[in-house]
Design an enzyme around this catalytic site. Structure first.
Site, PDB file in Angstrom:
ATOM      1  N   SER A  15      -0.724  10.078  59.442  1.00 31.27           N
ATOM      2  CA  SER A  15      -1.705  10.729  58.555  1.00 31.27           C
ATOM      3  C   SER A  15      -3.087  10.806  59.202  1.00 31.27           C
ATOM      4  O   SER A  15      -3.824  11.770  58.985  1.00 31.27           O
ATOM      5  CB  SER A  15      -1.765  10.024  57.193  1.00 31.27           C
ATOM      6  OG  SER A  15      -2.319   8.739  57.304  1.00 31.27           O
ATOM      7  N   ASN A  16      -3.443   9.823  60.006  1.00 32.21           N
ATOM      8  CA  ASN A  16      -4.724   9.912  60.729  1.00 32.21           C
ATOM      9  C   ASN A  16      -4.677  11.020  61.785  1.00 32.21           C
ATOM     10  O   ASN A  16      -5.660  11.730  61.994  1.00 32.21           O
ATOM     11  CB  ASN A  16      -5.078   8.571  61.367  1.00 32.21           C
ATOM     12  CG  ASN A  16      -5.753   7.648  60.382  1.00 32.21           C
ATOM     13  OD1 ASN A  16      -6.900   7.870  60.009  1.00 32.21           O
ATOM     14  ND2 ASN A  16      -5.034   6.629  59.937  1.00 32.21           N
ATOM     15  N   ARG A  68       6.587  -3.548  79.651  1.00 34.75           N
ATOM     16  CA  ARG A  68       5.602  -2.704  78.955  1.00 34.75           C
ATOM     17  C   ARG A  68       4.967  -1.694  79.901  1.00 34.75           C
ATOM     18  O   ARG A  68       4.688  -0.557  79.545  1.00 34.75           O
ATOM     19  CB  ARG A  68       4.484  -3.573  78.351  1.00 34.75           C
ATOM     20  CG  ARG A  68       4.918  -4.328  77.127  1.00 34.75           C
ATOM     21  CD  ARG A  68       3.774  -5.147  76.547  1.00 34.75           C
ATOM     22  NE  ARG A  68       4.267  -5.941  75.441  1.00 34.75           N
ATOM     23  CZ  ARG A  68       4.310  -5.524  74.183  1.00 34.75           C
ATOM     24  NH1 ARG A  68       3.874  -4.332  73.868  1.00 34.75           N
ATOM     25  NH2 ARG A  68       4.778  -6.302  73.237  1.00 34.75           N
ATOM     26  N   MET A  93       1.514   1.505  67.485  1.00 36.44           N
ATOM     27  CA  MET A  93       1.723   0.077  67.271  1.00 36.44           C
ATOM     28  C   MET A  93       2.326  -0.611  68.502  1.00 36.44           C
ATOM     29  O   MET A  93       3.276  -1.384  68.385  1.00 36.44           O
ATOM     30  CB  MET A  93       2.597  -0.137  66.029  1.00 36.44           C
ATOM     31  CG  MET A  93       2.035   0.512  64.760  1.00 36.44           C
ATOM     32  SD  MET A  93       0.320   0.049  64.384  1.00 36.44           S
ATOM     33  CE  MET A  93       0.612  -1.403  63.392  1.00 36.44           C
ATOM     34  N   ARG A  94       1.789  -0.335  69.671  1.00 37.11           N
ATOM     35  CA  ARG A  94       2.192  -1.035  70.892  1.00 37.11           C
ATOM     36  C   ARG A  94       0.973  -1.739  71.468  1.00 37.11           C
ATOM     37  O   ARG A  94      -0.111  -1.134  71.554  1.00 37.11           O
ATOM     38  CB  ARG A  94       2.719  -0.068  71.974  1.00 37.11           C
ATOM     39  CG  ARG A  94       3.902   0.756  71.580  1.00 37.11           C
ATOM     40  CD  ARG A  94       5.124  -0.057  71.246  1.00 37.11           C
ATOM     41  NE  ARG A  94       5.629  -0.847  72.349  1.00 37.11           N
ATOM     42  CZ  ARG A  94       6.476  -1.877  72.190  1.00 37.11           C
ATOM     43  NH1 ARG A  94       6.872  -2.229  70.981  1.00 37.11           N
ATOM     44  NH2 ARG A  94       6.912  -2.549  73.232  1.00 37.11           N
ATOM     45  N   LEU A  96      -1.099  -2.771  74.495  1.00 42.04           N
ATOM     46  CA  LEU A  96      -1.218  -2.097  75.794  1.00 42.04           C
ATOM     47  C   LEU A  96      -1.484  -3.106  76.910  1.00 42.04           C
ATOM     48  O   LEU A  96      -2.164  -4.113  76.706  1.00 42.04           O
ATOM     49  CB  LEU A  96      -2.355  -1.079  75.736  1.00 42.04           C
ATOM     50  CG  LEU A  96      -2.145   0.022  74.687  1.00 42.04           C
ATOM     51  CD1 LEU A  96      -3.435   0.818  74.492  1.00 42.04           C
ATOM     52  CD2 LEU A  96      -0.997   0.939  75.099  1.00 42.04           C
ATOM     53  N   ASN A 110      -9.466   3.855  69.197  1.00 43.26           N
ATOM     54  CA  ASN A 110      -8.430   3.404  68.258  1.00 43.26           C
ATOM     55  C   ASN A 110      -9.030   3.295  66.862  1.00 43.26           C
ATOM     56  O   ASN A 110     -10.221   3.039  66.716  1.00 43.26           O
ATOM     57  CB  ASN A 110      -7.920   2.019  68.698  1.00 43.26           C
ATOM     58  CG  ASN A 110      -6.862   1.458  67.781  1.00 43.26           C
ATOM     59  OD1 ASN A 110      -5.938   2.168  67.364  1.00 43.26           O
ATOM     60  ND2 ASN A 110      -6.973   0.186  67.423  1.00 43.26           N
ATOM     61  N   HIS A 112      -8.621   1.030  63.404  1.00 43.00           N
ATOM     62  CA  HIS A 112      -8.045  -0.238  62.945  1.00 43.00           C
ATOM     63  C   HIS A 112      -8.459  -0.454  61.485  1.00 43.00           C
ATOM     64  O   HIS A 112      -9.629  -0.263  61.137  1.00 43.00           O
ATOM     65  CB  HIS A 112      -8.559  -1.383  63.824  1.00 43.00           C
ATOM     66  CG  HIS A 112      -7.964  -2.705  63.445  1.00 43.00           C
ATOM     67  ND1 HIS A 112      -6.651  -3.037  63.712  1.00 43.00           N
ATOM     68  CD2 HIS A 112      -8.492  -3.763  62.789  1.00 43.00           C
ATOM     69  CE1 HIS A 112      -6.404  -4.243  63.239  1.00 43.00           C
ATOM     70  NE2 HIS A 112      -7.498  -4.707  62.677  1.00 43.00           N
ATOM     71  N   SER A 139     -12.352   0.566  61.067  1.00 45.10           N
ATOM     72  CA  SER A 139     -13.245   0.681  62.224  1.00 45.10           C
ATOM     73  C   SER A 139     -12.605   1.581  63.261  1.00 45.10           C
ATOM     74  O   SER A 139     -11.385   1.521  63.477  1.00 45.10           O
ATOM     75  CB  SER A 139     -13.445  -0.691  62.895  1.00 45.10           C
ATOM     76  OG  SER A 139     -13.852  -1.676  61.966  1.00 45.10           O
ATOM     77  N   VAL A 147      -6.842  -7.231  72.119  1.00 45.53           N
ATOM     78  CA  VAL A 147      -6.241  -6.472  71.014  1.00 45.53           C
ATOM     79  C   VAL A 147      -7.306  -6.210  69.933  1.00 45.53           C
ATOM     80  O   VAL A 147      -7.975  -7.139  69.487  1.00 45.53           O
ATOM     81  CB  VAL A 147      -5.046  -7.248  70.408  1.00 45.53           C
ATOM     82  CG1 VAL A 147      -4.544  -6.571  69.143  1.00 45.53           C
ATOM     83  CG2 VAL A 147      -3.934  -7.370  71.423  1.00 45.53           C
ATOM     84  N   ASP A 148      -7.462  -4.937  69.538  1.00 48.65           N
ATOM     85  CA  ASP A 148      -8.449  -4.529  68.524  1.00 48.65           C
ATOM     86  C   ASP A 148      -9.852  -5.011  68.873  1.00 48.65           C
ATOM     87  O   ASP A 148     -10.640  -5.410  68.006  1.00 48.65           O
ATOM     88  CB  ASP A 148      -8.034  -5.005  67.116  1.00 48.65           C
ATOM     89  CG  ASP A 148      -6.676  -4.450  66.740  1.00 48.65           C
ATOM     90  OD1 ASP A 148      -6.400  -3.291  67.068  1.00 48.65           O
ATOM     91  OD2 ASP A 148      -5.879  -5.186  66.137  1.00 48.65           O
ATOM     92  N   GLU A 177     -10.293   6.243  56.162  1.00 47.64           N
ATOM     93  CA  GLU A 177      -9.863   6.430  57.558  1.00 47.64           C
ATOM     94  C   GLU A 177      -9.829   7.908  57.911  1.00 47.64           C
ATOM     95  O   GLU A 177     -10.259   8.325  58.987  1.00 47.64           O
ATOM     96  CB  GLU A 177      -8.474   5.814  57.786  1.00 47.64           C
ATOM     97  CG  GLU A 177      -8.445   4.299  57.728  1.00 47.64           C
ATOM     98  CD  GLU A 177      -7.089   3.726  58.136  1.00 47.64           C
ATOM     99  OE1 GLU A 177      -6.502   4.191  59.114  1.00 47.64           O
ATOM    100  OE2 GLU A 177      -6.614   2.795  57.456  1.00 47.64           O
TER     101      GLU A 177
HETATM  102  C1  GAR Z   1      -3.483   3.243  59.686  1.00 48.10           C
HETATM  103  O1  GAR Z   1      -3.868   2.571  58.520  1.00 48.10           O
HETATM  104  C2  GAR Z   1      -4.152   2.659  60.899  1.00 48.10           C
HETATM  105  O2  GAR Z   1      -5.456   2.221  60.664  1.00 48.10           O
HETATM  106  C3  GAR Z   1      -3.239   1.503  61.212  1.00 48.10           C
HETATM  107  O3  GAR Z   1      -1.947   1.988  60.980  1.00 48.10           O
HETATM  108  C4  GAR Z   1      -1.996   2.991  59.965  1.00 48.10           C
HETATM  109  C5  GAR Z   1      -1.308   4.226  60.509  1.00 48.10           C
HETATM  110  O4  GAR Z   1      -1.178   5.203  59.525  1.00 48.10           O
HETATM  111  N1  GAR Z   1      -3.409   1.043  62.563  1.00 48.10           N
HETATM  112  C6  GAR Z   1      -3.247  -0.215  62.944  1.00 48.10           C
HETATM  113  O5  GAR Z   1      -2.919  -1.117  62.200  1.00 48.10           O
HETATM  114  C7  GAR Z   1      -3.488  -0.450  64.424  1.00 48.10           C
HETATM  115  N2  GAR Z   1      -3.710  -1.829  64.695  1.00 48.10           N
HETATM  116  P1  GAR Z   1      -0.941   6.707  59.912  1.00 48.10           P
HETATM  117  O6  GAR Z   1       0.265   6.742  60.874  1.00 48.10           O
HETATM  118  O7  GAR Z   1      -0.636   7.403  58.634  1.00 48.10           O
HETATM  119  O8  GAR Z   1      -2.189   7.223  60.573  1.00 48.10           O
END
Ligand code: GAR
Length: 198
Positions: A15-16, A68, A93-94, A96, A110, A112, A139, A147-148, A177
């Site tokens: 969705s993002n 990886r 969700m990997r 890096l 990214n 988060h 953020s 990480v993050d 977001e």
């Molecule tokens: C989002 O909420 C994003 O912030 C989070 O995963 C979701 C993905 O949703 N990201 C993390 O947790 C990364 N550490 P989306 O696929 O609908 O954009």
């Protein structure tokens, strides 16, 4: 106007990613999507991107076992092939490796779902609720080795309400977001364009 060639990396719903694609429909937006890629062949977002006419690809991380970097080298080849100039991780969700992070340092951002530096990693909304925080949020940051971690570009805040669950808070943050990421990506592009040699 110069537009940076944008690759968006996803793992699921996307969705993002969709919010970024919509922003980039404006020819004045400083990023032009050239690729949406996933580590999961069945990521829903790949279909959404293809329907929007964007090139899609996947590199199945499971084929690379624990290696990886081998997975990332395969992904990197696709990113280079597409002429990528900036990467937006959007629910990718990997974790890096330093190799990939170093290679794209200063060119990868990214999103988060927490008010960094609070709640790196997973279950961010539940952790904010459990801590009794008054606010949650999201953020966008430059990606660096941790990480993050990495410099925050922009954040959005939402109130945590009595009775909130992980799901209700996640839904409220997700709305933000989708507004924040296009704005923060534009800011990141402006910074890169300001330093980019002709
Ligand atoms: C989002 O909420 C994003 O912030 C989070 O995963 C979701 C993905 O949703 N990201 C993390 O947790 C990364 N550490 P989306 O696929 O609908 O954009």
């Amino acid at each position: 106007m110069t537009r940076l060639k944008l690759a968006i990396l996803i793992s699921g719903r996307g969705s993002n990613m969709e919010a970024l694609l919509q922003a980039a429909e404006d020819p004045g937006y400083p990023a032009q999507p050239v690729l949406v890629a996933s580590n999961r062949p069945d990521a829903k977002g790949l279909e959404t991107a293809a329907s929007a006419g964007i090139a899609t690809a996947f590199v199945d991380h499971k084929l690379y076992g624990k290696d990886r970097e081998a997975f990332e080298r395969a992904l990197d080849a696709i990113l280079e092939e597409a002429g990528t100039e900036i990467i937006a991780l959007a629910g990718f969700m990997r974790v890096l490796t330093p190799w990939f992070v170093d290679k794209w340092a200063g060119r990868m951002i990214n999103i988060h779902p927490s008010l960094l530096p609070k709640y790196k990693g997973l279950h961010t909304h539940q952790r904010a609720i459990d801590a009794g925080d008054a606010e949650g949020g999201c953020s966008v940051h430059w990606v660096s080795a941790g990480v993050d971690d990495g410099e925050v570009i922009a954040q959005a805040r939402v109130p945590i309400q009595p009775g909130d669950t992980e799901e209700t808070l996640a839904a409220r943050v997700l709305v933000e977001e989708h507004k924040l990421y296009p704005q923060a990506l534009a800011m990141a592009c402006q910074r890169l364009l300001a330093t980019k040699p002709d």
